[in-house]
Motif scaffolding. Structure first.
Motif, PDB file in Angstrom:
ATOM      1  N   VAL A 107       0.851  -1.181   0.000  1.00 49.44           N
ATOM      2  CA  VAL A 107       0.000   0.000   0.000  1.00 49.44           C
ATOM      3  C   VAL A 107       0.891   1.236   0.000  1.00 49.44           C
ATOM      4  O   VAL A 107       1.849   1.312   0.763  1.00 49.44           O
ATOM      5  N   THR A 108       0.586   2.185  -0.878  1.00 50.04           N
ATOM      6  CA  THR A 108       1.339   3.433  -0.882  1.00 50.04           C
ATOM      7  C   THR A 108       0.655   4.440   0.033  1.00 50.04           C
ATOM      8  O   THR A 108      -0.493   4.256   0.437  1.00 50.04           O
ATOM      9  N   ARG A 109       1.364   5.511   0.321  1.00 48.94           N
ATOM     10  CA  ARG A 109       0.839   6.546   1.201  1.00 48.94           C
ATOM     11  C   ARG A 109      -0.387   7.209   0.569  1.00 48.94           C
ATOM     12  O   ARG A 109      -0.421   7.481  -0.620  1.00 48.94           O
ATOM     13  N   LYS A 110      -1.374   7.496   1.384  1.00 45.62           N
ATOM     14  CA  LYS A 110      -2.602   8.143   0.904  1.00 45.62           C
ATOM     15  C   LYS A 110      -2.348   9.629   0.687  1.00 45.62           C
ATOM     16  O   LYS A 110      -1.664  10.267   1.471  1.00 45.62           O
ATOM     17  N   ARG A 111      -2.930  10.147  -0.404  1.00 43.63           N
ATOM     18  CA  ARG A 111      -2.832  11.581  -0.709  1.00 43.63           C
ATOM     19  C   ARG A 111      -4.235  12.112  -0.942  1.00 43.63           C
ATOM     20  O   ARG A 111      -5.078  11.435  -1.515  1.00 43.63           O
ATOM     21  N   ALA A 118      -9.334  10.795  -0.830  1.00 45.67           N
ATOM     22  CA  ALA A 118      -7.940  10.376  -0.719  1.00 45.67           C
ATOM     23  C   ALA A 118      -7.676   9.328  -1.787  1.00 45.67           C
ATOM     24  O   ALA A 118      -8.553   8.528  -2.124  1.00 45.67           O
ATOM     25  N   TRP A 122      -4.729   6.317  -3.216  1.00 51.87           N
ATOM     26  CA  TRP A 122      -3.547   5.531  -2.936  1.00 51.87           C
ATOM     27  C   TRP A 122      -3.542   4.315  -3.837  1.00 51.87           C
ATOM     28  O   TRP A 122      -4.508   4.032  -4.523  1.00 51.87           O
ATOM     29  N   GLU A 182      -2.895   0.181  -4.080  1.00 50.98           N
ATOM     30  CA  GLU A 182      -2.919  -1.025  -3.251  1.00 50.98           C
ATOM     31  C   GLU A 182      -2.870  -2.250  -4.158  1.00 50.98           C
ATOM     32  O   GLU A 182      -3.815  -2.493  -4.912  1.00 50.98           O
TER      33      GLU A 182
END
Length: 71
Positions: A7-11, A28, A30, A32
């Motif tokens: 999972v990448t960081r949420k923006r 948001a 991201w 996954e």
């Protein structure tokens, strides 16, 4: 064998409006497991989009994080 999810960081999406609750600035985004996810932090509405769905919308000369179409 590992089953860990990547999972990448949420923006947050500036100016984005949730199609579920119409709230502004609550979306948001991201990535996954090779799937882009957009979710509203207020109402929980979410959309998933994989690479094959994106290919038909990509323009090679531009840098795009993700493309999500309202339903």
């Amino acid at each position: 064998m590992s089953t860990a999810r990547v999972v990448t960081r949420k923006r947050f999406i500036a100016g984005g409006m949730c199609p579920g609750c119409n709230a502004m600035d609550t979306l948001a985004v991201w990535r996954e497991d090779q799937v882009d996810v957009v979710a509203c932090v207020k109402c929980g509405h979410h959309r998933l989009q994989n690479e094959k769905q994106l290919e038909k919308h990509l323009r090679p000369q531009e840098q795009v994080i993700g493309i999500f179409h309202p339903e």
